[in-house]
Scaffold this motif. Structure first.
Motif, PDB file in Angstrom:
ATOM      1  N   ARG A  54      42.415 -10.634  -0.080  1.00  0.00           N
ATOM      2  CA  ARG A  54      43.296 -11.881  -0.219  1.00  0.00           C
ATOM      3  C   ARG A  54      42.759 -12.627   1.411  1.00  0.00           C
ATOM      4  O   ARG A  54      41.717 -10.995   2.366  1.00  0.00           O
ATOM      5  CB  ARG A  54      44.414 -10.828   0.767  1.00  0.00           C
ATOM      6  N   VAL A  55      42.404 -13.425   1.791  1.00  0.00           N
ATOM      7  CA  VAL A  55      41.702 -14.139   2.890  1.00  0.00           C
ATOM      8  C   VAL A  55      43.124 -14.859   3.430  1.00  0.00           C
ATOM      9  O   VAL A  55      43.450 -15.562   3.132  1.00  0.00           O
ATOM     10  CB  VAL A  55      40.778 -15.049   2.329  1.00  0.00           C
ATOM     11  N   ASP A  56      42.121 -14.721   5.067  1.00  0.00           N
ATOM     12  CA  ASP A  56      42.841 -15.378   5.681  1.00  0.00           C
ATOM     13  C   ASP A  56      43.037 -16.957   5.842  1.00  0.00           C
ATOM     14  O   ASP A  56      41.244 -17.504   5.479  1.00  0.00           O
ATOM     15  CB  ASP A  56      42.959 -15.835   7.625  1.00  0.00           C
ATOM     16  N   PRO A  57      43.813 -17.824   5.639  1.00  0.00           N
ATOM     17  CA  PRO A  57      43.634 -19.254   4.991  1.00  0.00           C
ATOM     18  C   PRO A  57      42.908 -19.643   5.601  1.00  0.00           C
ATOM     19  O   PRO A  57      42.218 -20.806   5.678  1.00  0.00           O
ATOM     20  CB  PRO A  57      44.757 -19.837   4.443  1.00  0.00           C
ATOM     21  N   ALA A  58      43.105 -19.741   7.191  1.00  0.00           N
ATOM     22  CA  ALA A  58      42.545 -20.116   8.510  1.00  0.00           C
ATOM     23  C   ALA A  58      41.130 -20.483   8.782  1.00  0.00           C
ATOM     24  O   ALA A  58      39.926 -21.132   9.207  1.00  0.00           O
ATOM     25  CB  ALA A  58      43.506 -20.224   9.687  1.00  0.00           C
ATOM     26  N   ALA A  59      40.522 -19.500   7.618  1.00  0.00           N
ATOM     27  CA  ALA A  59      39.124 -19.005   7.709  1.00  0.00           C
ATOM     28  C   ALA A  59      38.610 -19.732   6.470  1.00  0.00           C
ATOM     29  O   ALA A  59      37.748 -20.035   6.712  1.00  0.00           O
ATOM     30  CB  ALA A  59      39.139 -17.091   7.168  1.00  0.00           C
ATOM     31  N   LEU A  60      39.382 -19.808   5.516  1.00  0.00           N
ATOM     32  CA  LEU A  60      38.866 -21.302   4.568  1.00  0.00           C
ATOM     33  C   LEU A  60      38.983 -22.326   5.049  1.00  0.00           C
ATOM     34  O   LEU A  60      38.788 -23.740   4.613  1.00  0.00           O
ATOM     35  CB  LEU A  60      39.599 -21.033   3.717  1.00  0.00           C
TER      36      LEU A  60
END
Length: 150
Positions: A54-60
């Motif tokens: 799970r990745v923070d969308p803002a990090a992408l």
């Protein structure tokens, strides 16, 4: 249907898919090999469909989140909606729903203008009659496994 022990194992994996079988075993009262056998069985039966990060969308770079309600032309099948939306990498979830709309789509975009372009492209799909959208201000609750329905 999962039994209580399997459900506890699934919850432990949902919290952290990299958790060791030994660690999970300590949580649920089983040996590491017993946990592995249960996880293998859960994968074989399709109860566990895979493992992910799970990745923070803002990090992408996905700073804008919104939901688009899609109102379709008559006789549009769920398969047609699915095929039409699969092409958009900004679409992270899509479901047919009850109520006035035929489907609800969750979209991540880099900014407001990007969201607007995605909305325009989706609205232009041949099966779409009209759309209605809302933007997310602050996500309040996000669960990746919420437990059994009982």
């Amino acid at each position: 249907m999962l039994n209580d022990l399997d459900e506890r194992i699934v919850h432990a994996l949902a919290e952290d898919a990299r958790r060791s079988y030994a660690d999970i075993g300590q949580l649920v009262g089983l040996s590491a090999p017993a946990v592995k056998r249960r996880v293998d069985r859960l994968r074989a039966t399709g109860a566990i469909t895979g493992f992910t990060v799970r990745v923070d969308p803002a990090a992408l770079g996905w700073e804008t989140e919104g939901f688009i309600e899609i109102f379709c032309r008559r006789n549009t099948s769920p398969e047609t909606i699915q095929r039409g939306l699969e092409r958009y990498h900004e679409v992270v979830a899509a479901s047919t729903v009850t109520g006035e709309a035929d489907a609800v789509v969750q979209v991540f975009a880099s900014d407001m203008r990007h969201f607007e372009r995605v909305l325009e492209r989706i609205a232009g799909e041949p099966f779409v009659e009209r759309t209605k959208s809302v933007l997310v201000l602050s996500p309040l609750v996000r669960r990746f496994s919420s437990g059994s329905p009982t």
